[in-house]
Design an enzyme around this catalytic site. Structure first.
Site, PDB file in Angstrom:
ATOM      1  N   VAL A  27     -43.073  41.278 -27.528  1.00 30.49           N
ATOM      2  CA  VAL A  27     -44.478  40.982 -26.842  1.00 30.49           C
ATOM      3  C   VAL A  27     -44.972  39.634 -27.295  1.00 30.49           C
ATOM      4  CG1 VAL A  27     -46.736  41.855 -26.829  1.00 30.49           C
ATOM      5  CG2 VAL A  27     -45.148  43.407 -27.361  1.00 30.49           C
ATOM      6  N   ASP A 136     -47.071  59.788 -27.530  1.00 32.30           N
ATOM      7  CA  ASP A 136     -46.837  59.202 -28.749  1.00 32.30           C
ATOM      8  C   ASP A 136     -48.046  58.534 -29.357  1.00 32.30           C
ATOM      9  OD1 ASP A 136     -45.279  57.956 -30.607  1.00 32.30           O
ATOM     10  OD2 ASP A 136     -44.650  56.356 -29.224  1.00 32.30           O
TER      11      ASP A 136
END
Length: 675
Positions: A27, A136
């Site tokens: 990221v 999740d």
């Protein structure tokens, strides 16, 4: 510097710096030159470009977020799925994860926990209405902005609820501490699995601990399936009954006994907000003889159940010899698998017990912790071999004569001889008498501070951009005016910095000494906020390794910049390695992983169940060679760089069935290509 920093993607996105590394993606913070905005770009790691499973998960995330539009869900701006690079362009979040916040705070006020939970549920309600189940939900996937706004992220294993209906337990699933029992079993999963995960997070926020903790993921999974969580009020007596009931209902193991939707849970939270003394009196059906109902709260507390009348006359069931039920073949198979699994787990437990017995637990004499803060107690015992294995449980009490945050008493008392791994209860002073948060709206910062000091409340000044509130005046507070708190509570005071035009860039002080960084931040018209230390592998003591907000981010003049500096100590890094197993193989394979010359992992894998094996290795610094053997023959060679926290595959060999009987031991001189 990595391969992407400083580059421009598709002639549009300027990559500034790496800000995070996940299981399958890197990221970056980047700048969108066309839309003139800071963005986050999630780039699929090179080693997964040829992996269909990871590409499917990566595309699932972009598809999931693309159909969502909600203030509590991270926005997706652009996607690109080329042969050489695949990335997702998302909203840049200037904040920290809820996991990081909980680690900093340890335990938060239940009102703040409700504030976060409501936002998470609203995000999930929107996703569920669009047919998307996250699967999740955990604090690591929840971002917290400076103004208290929550953003739900990482839909990497999300699915459309009307397509797939099953999550196999040998596939990628969420953290075992937060997954629902049906996920752990591999049963059908729907929106109620997300509700369970929210319940676990709410439990963690109001108690400061997870409901189920063990030494291994397998043990935690078994507890998720079989064990009941300790009631929150037994850990934190200040938790209201109604909030405990909400938490335990969300965490029911039977999905039919949970909240059936995020909206349903939100309704109960709203009712609790209006009346914190409310009791919902939930009942859960227990399939035993005779039929009975159990009160969710009073049962776990051991109290007598309240009188209940549902206007139905029940007849006592006469005693009879229970009939022997014929068990189906499927149930026998499942029972056999479960029995074998438990035998393995028990075997590991017995081995661990013998190991602990052989090493010796020993006894220690408890020191006096009274008068110290909880952080001081942890620091004192962390590096002390005599006390480092003690487990601390905290509870609170109000005492106006003592300093807020100090230990008032301990159980067992100082001087008591206990086991080296004993549990010690510390009673922490929560402050003085109850007071009401004053109304500070439209007062100057100085007036607000004076009003808070009059009622013995602490304060934290947080600058915010607000066109409607005059610069230098209070916009609002957290908790809000009128909230009952205790003396010594820290109140967040949001002071307007005026219109959005008055902005400055956060200086680039990373890799600079703390004193130089503080001077540079002050010179830019910003305020130095919290300064914390962090173990780092390659930075000297007191060198800045992080700032929040990040360097280059435009913020209102006068905003607070928090700094993280290196402690000078090396921190242990965990590197995940994903081994692609041979295709078209349906039998069990013996896998061994050698780090250097040391056998780190040995397990049995079967590619027909899961063609990717995830392994995790820990280290502090340097590069080490990782060799993977299948049935005694070399299969893969990786280089693990613990300085950078990365792994790279260097060599690959075909899997040879005929080698299954070969030797798998590492010779003293190391591994050669012929091994």
């Amino acid at each position: 510097m990595d391969k992407y920093t400083g580059k421009r993607l598709d002639g549009r996105y300027e990559i500034h710096e790496l800000i995070g590394t996940g299981g399958m993606a890197l990221v970056y913070r980047a700048y969108d030159t066309i839309d003139d905005r800071t963005v986050a770009i999630k780039i699929l790691k090179d080693e997964f470009l040829g992996n269909d499973e990871f590409i499917r998960r990566f595309k699932n995330e972009s598809k999931a977020i693309a159909v969502l539009s909600h203030p509590n869900i991270v926005k997706v701006y652009d996607v690109s799925f080329g042969d050489r690079i695949q990335y997702i362009v998302e909203e840049y979040i200037d904040g920290i994860t809820l996991k990081e916040y909980l680690d900093q705070q340890k335990e938060i006020k239940w009102k703040e926990a409700i504030h976060f939970t409501v936002q998470i549920l609203r995000a999930l309600q929107h996703a569920h209405e669009k047919g998307i189940v996250h699967r999740d939900i955990k604090p690591q996937n929840i971002m917290l902005l400076q103004d208290g706004t929550i953003k739900v992220t990482d839909f990497g294993i999300a699915r459309f609820s009307r397509s797939e209906t099953r999550t196999m337990t040998d596939k990628a699933i969420g953290s075992v501490h937060y997954i629902a029992p049906e996920q752990a079993r591999g049963d059908l999963t729907d929106e109620k699995a997300d509700i369970y995960s929210v319940g676990v997070m709410l439990y963690e926020m109001i108690t400061g601990r997870l409901p189920f903790e063990a030494d291994s993921a397998v043990s935690v999974a078994i507890m998720q399936l079989q064990a009941d969580p300790k009631p929150p009020k037994e850990i934190n007596p200040s938790v209201p009954d109604g909030l405990e009931e909400i938490t335990l209902k969300a965490m029911q193991k039977n999905p039919t006994q949970r909240y059936q939707s995020a909206a349903e849970m939100l309704r109960d939270i709203e009712a609790f907000r209006r009346n914190p003394s409310i009791s919902f009196q939930y009942k859960y059906f227990i399939d035993e003889k005779p039929t009975k109902y159990i009160d969710a709260i009073n049962t776990v507390k051991g109290a007598e159940p309240p009188a209940y009348n549902d206007n139905y006359e029940y007849e006592e069931e006469p005693a009879r010899t229970p009939k022997k039920k014929k068990r189906s073949t499927a149930s026998l198979i499942i029972a056999g698998i479960a029995s074998a699994f438990l035998i393995v787990v028990i075997g590991f437990g017995i081995a661990a017990l013998f190991h602990s017995c052989s090493s010796g637990v020993g006894n220690v004499v408890l020191p006096d912790f009274a008068g110290k803060t909880f952080d001081e107690v942890k620091a004192e015992t962390k590096d002390n071999d005599q006390y480092k294995n003690l487990t601390f449980v905290t509870e609170t009490k109000n005492d106006a004569t003592q300093k807020t945050g100090v230990v008032l008493s301990q159980n067992p008392k100082a001087g008591t001889t206990v086991k080296a791994n004993a549990e010690i209860t510390l009673t922490i002073n929560a402050g003085g008498k109850p007071v009401s948060v004053p109304d500070l709206s439209n007062k100057t910062q100085e007036e607000a501070i004076a009003d808070l000091e009059k009622v013995n409340l602490l304060y934290e000044i947080l600058p915010v951009v607000d066109d409607k509130t005059e610069k230098g005046y209070v916009r609002d507070t957290d908790p809000i005016a009128g909230t009952q708190v205790t003396e010594g509570t820290k109140i967040k005071v949001y002071v307007s910095t005026g219109s959005e035009d008055e902005k400055v860039a956060v200086p680039a002080v990373i890799d600079k000494n703390i004193e130089a960084a503080k001077a540079e931040i002050s010179s830019a018209g910003l305020t130095v906020g919290d300064i914390t230390t962090k173990d780092d592998s390659n930075k000297a003591k007191d060198v800045v390794i992080e700032t929040n907000p990040l360097p280059g981010v435009q913020v209102a003049k006068g905003s607070t910049v928090s700094i993280v500096v290196s402690s000078g100590k090396k921190s242990e890094k965990a590197i995940d390695v994903f081994v692609q197993l041979p295709k078209e193989v349906s039998h069990d394979i013996n896998l061994k992983a050698y780090l250097g010359n040391e056998l780190k992992t040995e397990k049995t894998v079967n590619p027909s169940y899961n063609d990717v094996c995830q392994l995790t290795f820990n280290g502090t610094s340097g590069k080490q060679q990782l060799i993977i053997q299948l049935d005694g023959s070399k299969y893969k060679v990786f280089t693990l760089d613990f300085d950078a926290g990365t792994s790279a595959e260097n060599e690959s060999y075909p899997y040879n069935n005929a080698s299954s009987g070969g030797s798998s031991e590492i010779p003293s001189g190391g591994i050669t290509p012929s091994d």
